[in-house]
Design a protein around this motif. Sequence first.
Motif, PDB file in Angstrom:
ATOM      1  N   LEU A  55       1.005  -0.132  -3.480  1.00 22.06           N
ATOM      2  CA  LEU A  55       0.444  -1.127  -3.114  1.00 22.06           C
ATOM      3  C   LEU A  55       1.476  -2.298  -3.196  1.00 22.06           C
ATOM      4  N   LYS A  56       2.462  -2.042  -4.134  1.00 20.72           N
ATOM      5  CA  LYS A  56       3.648  -3.029  -4.456  1.00 20.72           C
ATOM      6  C   LYS A  56       4.716  -3.350  -3.308  1.00 20.72           C
ATOM      7  N   ASP A  57       4.544  -2.239  -2.505  1.00 23.36           N
ATOM      8  CA  ASP A  57       5.478  -2.392  -1.519  1.00 23.36           C
ATOM      9  C   ASP A  57       4.811  -2.684  -0.120  1.00 23.36           C
ATOM     10  N   PHE A  58       3.556  -2.882  -0.191  1.00 22.81           N
ATOM     11  CA  PHE A  58       2.972  -3.365   1.088  1.00 22.81           C
ATOM     12  C   PHE A  58       3.277  -4.674   1.538  1.00 22.81           C
ATOM     13  N   THR A  59       3.880  -4.722   2.674  1.00 20.59           N
ATOM     14  CA  THR A  59       4.402  -5.942   3.433  1.00 20.59           C
ATOM     15  C   THR A  59       4.369  -5.838   4.833  1.00 20.59           C
ATOM     16  N   LEU A  60       4.533  -6.881   5.452  1.00 23.39           N
ATOM     17  CA  LEU A  60       4.643  -6.557   7.035  1.00 23.39           C
ATOM     18  C   LEU A  60       5.883  -5.717   7.433  1.00 23.39           C
ATOM     19  N   PRO A  61       5.498  -4.751   8.263  1.00 24.09           N
ATOM     20  CA  PRO A  61       6.732  -3.776   8.932  1.00 24.09           C
ATOM     21  C   PRO A  61       7.540  -4.821   9.518  1.00 24.09           C
ATOM     22  N   THR A  62       9.019  -4.312   9.455  1.00 27.45           N
ATOM     23  CA  THR A  62       9.936  -5.035  10.001  1.00 27.45           C
ATOM     24  C   THR A  62      10.649  -4.486  11.197  1.00 27.45           C
ATOM     25  N   HIS A  63      10.118  -3.501  11.629  1.00 29.66           N
ATOM     26  CA  HIS A  63      10.566  -2.964  12.915  1.00 29.66           C
ATOM     27  C   HIS A  63      10.446  -3.684  14.065  1.00 29.66           C
ATOM     28  N   LYS A  64       9.563  -4.659  14.100  1.00 30.24           N
ATOM     29  CA  LYS A  64       9.426  -5.279  15.006  1.00 30.24           C
ATOM     30  C   LYS A  64       8.338  -6.499  14.745  1.00 30.24           C
ATOM     31  N   GLN A  65       8.483  -7.578  15.478  1.00 33.59           N
ATOM     32  CA  GLN A  65       7.488  -8.821  15.453  1.00 33.59           C
ATOM     33  C   GLN A  65       6.051  -8.423  15.641  1.00 33.59           C
ATOM     34  N   LEU A  66       5.316  -8.526  14.686  1.00 37.19           N
ATOM     35  CA  LEU A  66       3.778  -8.213  15.018  1.00 37.19           C
ATOM     36  C   LEU A  66       3.020  -9.511  15.154  1.00 37.19           C
ATOM     37  N   GLU A  67       2.062  -9.358  15.891  1.00 42.58           N
ATOM     38  CA  GLU A  67       0.908 -10.310  15.981  1.00 42.58           C
ATOM     39  C   GLU A  67       0.075 -10.128  14.539  1.00 42.58           C
ATOM     40  N   ALA A  68      -0.387 -11.507  14.305  1.00 47.82           N
ATOM     41  CA  ALA A  68      -1.124 -11.464  13.125  1.00 47.82           C
ATOM     42  C   ALA A  68      -2.504 -10.776  13.455  1.00 47.82           C
ATOM     43  N   GLY A  69      -2.924  -9.839  12.479  1.00 47.47           N
ATOM     44  CA  GLY A  69      -4.035  -8.806  12.782  1.00 47.47           C
ATOM     45  C   GLY A  69      -4.935  -8.886  11.524  1.00 47.47           C
ATOM     46  N   LEU A  70      -5.433  -7.643  11.483  1.00 43.48           N
ATOM     47  CA  LEU A  70      -6.269  -7.292  10.610  1.00 43.48           C
ATOM     48  C   LEU A  70      -5.810  -6.297   9.342  1.00 43.48           C
ATOM     49  N   VAL A  71      -5.907  -6.704   8.009  1.00 41.91           N
ATOM     50  CA  VAL A  71      -5.835  -5.767   6.902  1.00 41.91           C
ATOM     51  C   VAL A  71      -7.298  -5.261   6.422  1.00 41.91           C
ATOM     52  N   ILE A  72      -7.298  -4.209   6.768  1.00 38.41           N
ATOM     53  CA  ILE A  72      -8.770  -3.587   6.227  1.00 38.41           C
ATOM     54  C   ILE A  72      -8.614  -2.623   5.173  1.00 38.41           C
ATOM     55  N   THR A  73      -9.248  -2.318   4.357  1.00 41.53           N
ATOM     56  CA  THR A  73      -9.076  -1.385   3.215  1.00 41.53           C
ATOM     57  C   THR A  73     -10.257  -0.952   2.259  1.00 41.53           C
ATOM     58  N   ASN A  74     -10.455   0.073   1.717  1.00 42.19           N
ATOM     59  CA  ASN A  74     -11.411   0.615   0.926  1.00 42.19           C
ATOM     60  C   ASN A  74     -10.915   0.904  -0.153  1.00 42.19           C
ATOM     61  N   PRO A  75     -10.616   0.013  -1.116  1.00 45.93           N
ATOM     62  CA  PRO A  75     -10.066   0.248  -2.350  1.00 45.93           C
ATOM     63  C   PRO A  75     -10.864   1.067  -3.362  1.00 45.93           C
ATOM     64  N   PRO A  76     -10.295   1.543  -4.432  1.00 42.77           N
ATOM     65  CA  PRO A  76     -11.115   2.072  -5.623  1.00 42.77           C
ATOM     66  C   PRO A  76     -11.851   0.982  -6.420  1.00 42.77           C
ATOM     67  N   TYR A  77     -12.991   1.384  -6.566  1.00 37.41           N
ATOM     68  CA  TYR A  77     -13.823   0.387  -7.396  1.00 37.41           C
ATOM     69  C   TYR A  77     -14.388   0.875  -8.509  1.00 37.41           C
ATOM     70  N   GLY A  78     -14.085   1.854  -9.272  1.00 38.45           N
ATOM     71  CA  GLY A  78     -14.526   2.529 -10.222  1.00 38.45           C
ATOM     72  C   GLY A  78     -15.642   3.443 -10.600  1.00 38.45           C
ATOM     73  N   GLU A  79     -16.305   3.503  -9.273  1.00 36.35           N
ATOM     74  CA  GLU A  79     -17.622   4.570  -9.374  1.00 36.35           C
ATOM     75  C   GLU A  79     -17.093   5.943  -9.441  1.00 36.35           C
ATOM     76  N   ARG A  80     -16.240   6.135  -8.337  1.00 36.45           N
ATOM     77  CA  ARG A  80     -15.704   7.671  -8.460  1.00 36.45           C
ATOM     78  C   ARG A  80     -14.182   7.839  -8.693  1.00 36.45           C
ATOM     79  N   LEU A  81     -13.429   6.634  -8.455  1.00 33.50           N
ATOM     80  CA  LEU A  81     -12.021   6.705  -8.622  1.00 33.50           C
ATOM     81  C   LEU A  81     -11.620   5.525  -9.494  1.00 33.50           C
TER      82      LEU A  81
END
Length: 722
Positions: free
Chosen positions: A297-323
Amino acid sequence: MVSYEFFAACPKGLESLLLEELTGLGASPVRETVAGVYFTGGLELGYRACLWSRLANKILLPLANFDLQDAEDLYEGVSAIAWHEHLSPSSSFVVDFVGTNAAVRNSQFGALKTKDAIVDVIRNATGERPSVARDNPDLRINVRLSRGKAAVSLDLSGDSLHRRGYRQKQGAAPLKENLAAALLLRADWPAIAARGGALLDPMCGSGTLLVEAAMMAADIAPGLLRARFGFERWLQHRNDVWLTIREEAIERKRAGLARTLPEIRGYDADIHVIRSAEANVLAAKLDHWVRLSRKELKDFTLPTHKQLEAGLVITNPPYGERLGDADALRYLYAYLGDRMRSAFPGWSLAVFTGNPDLCHEMKLKAHKKYKFFNGKLPSELLLFDIREQQAQPERKPDAPIELRPVVLSAGAEMFANRLKKNQKQLAKWIKRENIHCYRLYDADMPEYAVAVDVYEGYAHVQEYQPPAKVDETAARRRMEEVRDALPGVLGISQDHISYKTRRRTAGKQQYEKQQVRAVHPLVPVREGQVRLLVDLWQYLDAGLFLDHRPLRLRIANESRGKRFLNLFCYTATASVHAAVGGARFTHSVDMSRTYLDWARKNFAENGLGEQQNRLEQADCLQWLATAKGEYDIIMLDPPSFSNSKRMEGVLDIQRDQVQLIDDAMRLLAPKGVLYFSNNLRSFTLAPEIETRYRVEDITRETLDPDFSRNSKIHHCWSIRHS
């Protein structure tokens, strides 16, 4: 055209979305109920729903509905259906029975009674009987018993529709495919994709969200990869109608993939999970459109290979129930919030979690929240619009408040002047090296036997236990003078200064809490490229040995691509430095669960998970005796004395150094380096160590100016194979 009334079953929470989906497929009328939607249309619509529904579990064709007061009612109600019109004697079937009442006390009995009725009807009509097959039956019969009524249906789906056919492997806590699709729909992904916006998942797991997102963007029917549907061996099946619908879906997929699709990328810290995601993406035949890579996660940033249109970051992070550990995850969520603000302005964020309270740590305001069930676990999807967020600076300790002037005694004035002198001497070094935490004073004047450490707007003061010959009244007076002088010199309010008395401890005493605050005690501070959590209130030590700062920074600079082992790791601060410095992996060992939990928080504070940063609770002496593996850099910083079963109950570093170093060197790679340190002032390195290995005393190199006044605070050597 014959019209049928169908029932689409779905997980709770998806009903309204499913109703919209079926309406879009041409269903009318439609009626929402708990865990499903009734809809009406021709047989073609039933086929289309099986192929195109991203949300349903089952598409059922109801055949009968009757009161069920006793077991005979069940048999007679099922027998009233002309089963020979649906199932041939040479076919196989299975009954899925759900529900119980006073007459049908378990589902197995209900399924058996239903099976008997079906077999008898077909045998009476044809003279032959069909067989029952639990695996791959020709037809599935669904019976639901609720509130004294039984509903009997043909299962047109066969296997549950959430099983698309692309999942080859899965992580520890995978999302079901139809739940993933629902999350994407609630996050408005189809509209974002239509305008060219990208989709990124920083904790993608086995890639379910990525595959579902790509199928939506490319207009791919979710059922195209399935081997078969339940209706294909039904006697009333219209294969010509089905083939037309399927060919239409194939053509739509071809056209969808011919378009320029939005960027879809997934990351995860666990390389094994990434391999699972790659297998699933490949099975979905989307490997040219979905990109995956191992990334913390510390390295999570916009890809630099091309200009991206603003979009969606979606994720299901751990929340302590099973992970993971929910307490440590507070820092991971906080890191995600910081990263979104700094790197993704203009983007949307969707977080799906079984612990919504963790999302408060992100310091972002959700503009929408949706309730779902992840299996049986109540969960929420929270939507954030980063465009509307107030830009927040990096989290820092509270700013100093205006201090009330205090008239200092002569002794307090003398102590204050020494602090000011030390500040002046250290000022250029602090600015040049960007130092945020340092030792300002260490018993420079024998009368004031305290150590004063500064931590970004806080101070940690430890009083050395005075000798018995020192008058207690005088000692107390001097501590009061220390208390009076510190706020004015440091510009720190008294409630941001912690006072402790340092005594020699052993066994569990070193882990026991000193004092407890009502608020959470951990304070984030900066050192080099990392953020570390210190506790100035509860334990004798703050969680960060400042004298080892140069060694930690040295390890950070040497760690890229290396395997790092941290023995007697304490709160694993050196391991965090190594990980942020690019270590291939880190392995930290300590016998204290308290410190390892603290270490887990330190990793999370820096956007690091435990997949590549292993934390192991063990007695280091016993662990070293049997450990296997090879490491490029090892840090060995044992206490001077410690309880241990292996060394007759006590570790004595002067006595046991040779065995300890030999065991550690056995794990060191041929070109690796062992950093050996301890703080026993009288310590001398055993001659045989210098005989067996290449040894360099680097003590001077590992002491910064703030510890130059006390050069014996630790000893440190680099040790390499000869």
